[in-house]
Design an enzyme around this catalytic site. Structure first.
Site, PDB file in Angstrom:
ATOM      1  N   GLU A 109       4.622   9.617  50.628  1.00  0.00           N
ATOM      2  CA  GLU A 109       3.455  10.176  49.944  1.00  0.00           C
ATOM      3  C   GLU A 109       2.879   9.024  49.136  1.00  0.00           C
ATOM      4  OE1 GLU A 109       1.058  11.157  47.616  1.00  0.00           O
ATOM      5  OE2 GLU A 109       2.493  12.297  46.412  1.00  0.00           O
ATOM      6  N   CYS A 130      -2.027  10.091  42.226  1.00  0.00           N
ATOM      7  CA  CYS A 130      -2.409   9.798  43.612  1.00  0.00           C
ATOM      8  C   CYS A 130      -3.575  10.653  44.075  1.00  0.00           C
ATOM      9  CB  CYS A 130      -1.215   9.989  44.539  1.00  0.00           C
ATOM     10  SG  CYS A 130      -0.566  11.652  44.472  1.00  0.00           S
ATOM     11  N   LYS A 189      16.367   7.601  43.203  1.00  0.00           N
ATOM     12  CA  LYS A 189      16.086   6.333  42.530  1.00  0.00           C
ATOM     13  C   LYS A 189      14.783   6.503  41.756  1.00  0.00           C
ATOM     14  CE  LYS A 189      13.803   2.580  42.974  1.00  0.00           C
ATOM     15  NZ  LYS A 189      13.513   2.341  41.559  1.00  0.00           N
ATOM     16  N   GLU A 212      -7.607   1.517  45.091  1.00  0.00           N
ATOM     17  CA  GLU A 212      -6.943   2.531  44.270  1.00  0.00           C
ATOM     18  C   GLU A 212      -6.620   1.878  42.930  1.00  0.00           C
ATOM     19  OE1 GLU A 212      -2.814   3.769  44.812  1.00  0.00           O
ATOM     20  OE2 GLU A 212      -3.436   5.846  44.572  1.00  0.00           O
TER      21      GLU A 212
HETATM   22  N1  LIG Z   1       1.069   7.723  45.112  1.00  0.00           N
HETATM   23  C1  LIG Z   1       1.496   7.644  43.891  1.00  0.00           C
HETATM   24  O1  LIG Z   1       1.751   8.649  43.306  1.00  0.00           O
HETATM   25  C2  LIG Z   1       1.722   6.343  43.233  1.00  0.00           C
HETATM   26  C3  LIG Z   1       0.960   5.237  43.544  1.00  0.00           C
HETATM   27  N2  LIG Z   1       1.182   4.074  42.903  1.00  0.00           N
HETATM   28  C4  LIG Z   1       0.308   2.938  43.235  1.00  0.00           C
HETATM   29  O2  LIG Z   1       1.107   1.798  43.348  1.00  0.00           O
HETATM   30  C5  LIG Z   1       0.652   0.776  42.463  1.00  0.00           C
HETATM   31  C6  LIG Z   1       1.823  -0.042  42.019  1.00  0.00           C
HETATM   32  O3  LIG Z   1       2.750   0.754  41.281  1.00  0.00           O
HETATM   33  P1  LIG Z   1       4.301   0.501  41.467  1.00  0.00           P
HETATM   34  O4  LIG Z   1       5.071   1.041  40.373  1.00  0.00           O
HETATM   35  O5  LIG Z   1       4.505  -0.933  41.733  1.00  0.00           O
HETATM   36  O6  LIG Z   1       4.597   1.439  42.739  1.00  0.00           O
HETATM   37  P2  LIG Z   1       5.644   1.198  43.873  1.00  0.00           P
HETATM   38  O7  LIG Z   1       5.175   1.867  45.081  1.00  0.00           O
HETATM   39  O8  LIG Z   1       5.968  -0.242  43.978  1.00  0.00           O
HETATM   40  O9  LIG Z   1       6.951   1.953  43.300  1.00  0.00           O
HETATM   41  C7  LIG Z   1       7.355   3.242  43.699  1.00  0.00           C
HETATM   42  C8  LIG Z   1       8.864   3.268  43.851  1.00  0.00           C
HETATM   43  O10 LIG Z   1       9.271   2.367  44.877  1.00  0.00           O
HETATM   44  C9  LIG Z   1      10.259   1.449  44.389  1.00  0.00           C
HETATM   45  N3  LIG Z   1      10.092   0.159  45.029  1.00  0.00           N
HETATM   46  C10 LIG Z   1       9.200  -0.803  44.711  1.00  0.00           C
HETATM   47  N4  LIG Z   1       9.329  -1.865  45.533  1.00  0.00           N
HETATM   48  C11 LIG Z   1      10.323  -1.570  46.396  1.00  0.00           C
HETATM   49  C12 LIG Z   1      10.931  -2.265  47.471  1.00  0.00           C
HETATM   50  N5  LIG Z   1      10.542  -3.490  47.829  1.00  0.00           N
HETATM   51  N6  LIG Z   1      11.935  -1.660  48.140  1.00  0.00           N
HETATM   52  C13 LIG Z   1      12.342  -0.426  47.784  1.00  0.00           C
HETATM   53  N7  LIG Z   1      11.817   0.274  46.772  1.00  0.00           N
HETATM   54  C14 LIG Z   1      10.812  -0.278  46.091  1.00  0.00           C
HETATM   55  C15 LIG Z   1       9.992   1.395  42.902  1.00  0.00           C
HETATM   56  O11 LIG Z   1      11.122   0.925  42.203  1.00  0.00           O
HETATM   57  C16 LIG Z   1       9.631   2.833  42.605  1.00  0.00           C
HETATM   58  O12 LIG Z   1      10.780   3.622  42.466  1.00  0.00           O
HETATM   59  C17 LIG Z   1      -0.056   1.565  41.363  1.00  0.00           C
HETATM   60  O13 LIG Z   1      -0.968   0.786  40.686  1.00  0.00           O
HETATM   61  C18 LIG Z   1      -0.705   2.656  42.164  1.00  0.00           C
HETATM   62  O14 LIG Z   1      -1.889   2.181  42.729  1.00  0.00           O
HETATM   63  C19 LIG Z   1       2.163   3.956  41.982  1.00  0.00           C
HETATM   64  C20 LIG Z   1       2.974   5.009  41.642  1.00  0.00           C
HETATM   65  C21 LIG Z   1       2.754   6.321  42.221  1.00  0.00           C
HETATM   66  N1  BAL Z   2      -0.128  14.204  41.716  1.00  0.00           N
HETATM   67  C1  BAL Z   2       1.171  14.318  42.267  1.00  0.00           C
HETATM   68  C2  BAL Z   2       1.512  13.250  43.243  1.00  0.00           C
HETATM   69  C3  BAL Z   2       1.415  11.856  42.708  1.00  0.00           C
HETATM   70  O1  BAL Z   2       0.561  11.525  41.907  1.00  0.00           O
HETATM   71  O2  BAL Z   2       2.221  11.055  43.113  1.00  0.00           O
END
Ligand SMILES: NC(=O)C1=CN([C@@H]2O[C@H](COP(=O)(O)OP(=O)(O)OC[C@H]3O[C@@H](n4cnc5c(N)ncnc54)[C@H](O)[C@@H]3O)[C@@H](O)[C@H]2O)C=CC1
Ligand code: BAL
Length: 496
Positions: A267, A302, A191, A389
């Site tokens: 992660e 991240c 997804k 973050e």
């Molecule tokens: N660790 C990382 O690499 C990442 C961290 N983030 C953090 O998260 C914040 C918000 O970004 P988002 O895009 O909203 O990240 P998110 O964590 O909400 O989205 C990541 C994935 O989870 C899915 N998702 C979201 N809500 C869900 C739910 N209730 N049930 C199942 N799947 C769900 C999304 O569709 C996407 O595929 C960013 O500002 C950042 O701080 C965002 C993206 C990557």
């Molecule tokens: N930098 C790779 C991992 C991530 O940002 O989600």
């Protein structure tokens, strides 16, 4: 890479792209049953494509096809060398189509084409190849046992895996998950984040072309509640591998608890420190690492080092060099290969990042639409900028009076994904690397390790396992013990 194109050439390629618009289920593109949604170009705000979204009906269909494929064994039970062959073929196809994928990734995510060409696509290929090459070279184990028994410890694929992706490294995070999962023999349902579905769909098509059997790799575009939640709650999904925010990660733990106790690997986020001790040498190099650590991928990373914790003895000369180095980091059109920073992912995220642009900045401090200048603030550890973050190009500088204070501050966070330490003293380096509570600590450099080293977080940065290296293979396999009795029936039974 030396063969970057000009902006005009990239734009011409972009105009010619044939964008995928539907889910990839059971070996072919097909429309989902959910609401259609638009994927936008973050740099222009203009629609790129209308994508047919999925819903729980499509999740059920994909899971049943994935299970069928797994049970039939056309992939899971193939010789490891045969799985390797298919995945290596996929790498060749990605290489052949790398430019198309790089442009598609840049258009859909706002990432600079420079990074897509030199990091995201090459590392995607490297990751898939590494796991393909690994799979016919690892051995199962035997446990010590008495003379009249043999105890085998085998690794088996888990079954049906759901990979939930973020938008910041769409293709590379897909590779981090499908590389080890497919190599081990699992069926995978991806997804993608709703902002960035395009390259995931195209990769599934290339995998089918490479010879991956139907149902083994499927991609379901759609949002979290409509597609992610039904996957997380599905009784026939055996594992979820998730990258994204800590908050959403918690949902997946709840989904598992409320359904079949599927294995969950998370992660999540980070608030990573770059720690510079008073004896750090070569401040030009340190400055270069700090800039890269904070601003690579617009800080939408991240493992971005968003906290510079610096000893006051070296602060001024270091900041001078950081500001000088930053002059080379231009922000703007992602398709211009001279730009190091492109556009933030969407308006909601821009608003969140912009809300932290307060106070007097040492550099940057401004946003124009989706383009946020790399920004530096000198602040106190209690400032929200030093705690949250932000996931944008904002670096907080925190000054300390001792190396011990630096380590204490580095650990003063709910996160624990990555950290960097700069010092010329080996003892201090090793002590600091041990004392910092983070999954990856780099010394005198910034980075995420390599494809061979595990990546994941302490504390609220992660849960359940590590990505990359042989540890990723562990993530996507179950351990089975087979105990075989070797006693001769003529010697009587072996009970008791
Ligand atoms: N660790 C990382 O690499 C990442 C961290 N983030 C953090 O998260 C914040 C918000 O970004 P988002 O895009 O909203 O990240 P998110 O964590 O909400 O989205 C990541 C994935 O989870 C899915 N998702 C979201 N809500 C869900 C739910 N209730 N049930 C199942 N799947 C769900 C999304 O569709 C996407 O595929 C960013 O500002 C950042 O701080 C965002 C993206 C990557
Ligand atoms: N930098 C790779 C991992 C991530 O940002 O989600």
């Amino acid at each position: 890479m030396s063969d970057l194109l000009t902006t005009a050439e990239y734009k011409a390629l972009a105009a010619d792209l044939d964008l995928p618009r539907t889910a990839f289920i059971d070996g072919k593109y097909r429309a989902g049953h959910g609401a259609a949604f638009t994927t936008f170009n973050p740099a222009t705000g203009l629609p790129l494509a209308e994508i047919s979204g999925c819903d729980a009906t499509d999740v059920d269909l994909a899971v049943s096809r994935a299970r069928e494929a797994f049970d039939q064994g056309h992939w899971a039970k193939r010789a490891p060398s045969q799985r390797k062959e298919v995945l290596v073929r996929l790498c060749k196809l990605i290489t052949r189509n790398r430019r198309e994928l790089a442009v598609m990734e840049s258009l859909d995510s706002g990432k600079p084409i420079l990074d897509c060409e030199t990091i995201d696509i090459p590392e995607t290929i490297e990751t898939l190849k590494w796991h393909a090459e690994l799979i016919d070279k690892i051995y199962d184990q035997m446990a010590p046992a008495q003379e009249d028994a043999i105890a085998m410890i085998l690794r088996e694929p888990i079954g049906v895996v759901a990979a939930i992706l973020p938008w910041n490294f769409p293709l590379l995070m897909m590779a981090w998950k499908i590389g080890p999962a497919l190599a081990a023999g699992n069926s995978v349902i991806v997804k993608p984040a709703e902002q960035t579905s395009l390259t995931a769909l195209r990769l599934a098509e290339l995998a089918a072309e490479a010879g991956l059997p139907r149902g083994v790799l499927q991609v379901l575009p759609g949002d979290g509640p409509t597609v992610g939640a039904p996957l997380g709650l599905h009784m026939d999904v055996d594992m979820v591998s998730f990258t994204g925010s800590t908050e959403t990660g918690r949902h997946f733990l709840r989904y598992a608890a409320d359904s079949n106790l599927k294995k969950v690997v998370l992660e999540c986020g980070g608030k990573n420190p770059c720690v510079v001790f008073d004896d750090a040498e070569n401040l030009d190099a340190v400055a270069s690492h700090v800039v890269n650590a904070a601003f690579w991928n617009m800080g939408e990373n991240c493992s971005a080092a968003s906290r510079l914790i610096v000893h006051h003895a070296v602060k001024e000369p270091l900041l001078e060099r950081i500001l000088a180095r930053l002059r080379d980091w231009k922000t703007g059109d992602p398709l211009n290969p001279a730009h190091h920073l492109g556009a933030l992912i969407d308006a909601e995220h821009c608003a969140k990042v912009a809300s932290y642009l307060t106070g007097t900045a040492l550099a940057g401090g401004t946003a124009e639409g989706p383009f946020v200048q790399p920004t530096i603030y000198e602040i106190s550890p209690k400032d929200a900028k030093a705690i949250d973050e932000i996931f944008g190009p904002i670096l907080s500088v925190l000054t300390v009076a001792s190396n011990d204070e630096a380590i204490a501050l580095a650990n003063d966070t709910n996160y624990g994904l990555a950290a960097s330490v700069f010092t010329a003293n080996t003892r201090n380096a090793i002590r600091a690397a041990r004392d910092i509570k983070a999954g990856t600590v780099t010394v005198n450099t910034y980075g995420e390790g390599s494809i061979a080293t595990p990546f994941g977080g302490y504390k609220q940065s992660g849960f359940g396992g590590r990505e990359n290296g042989i540890h990723a293979h562990d993530q996507f396999t179950e351990i089975k013990t087979i105990w075989i009795d070797l006693t001769d029936p003529a010697d009587g039974d072996n009970v008791g």
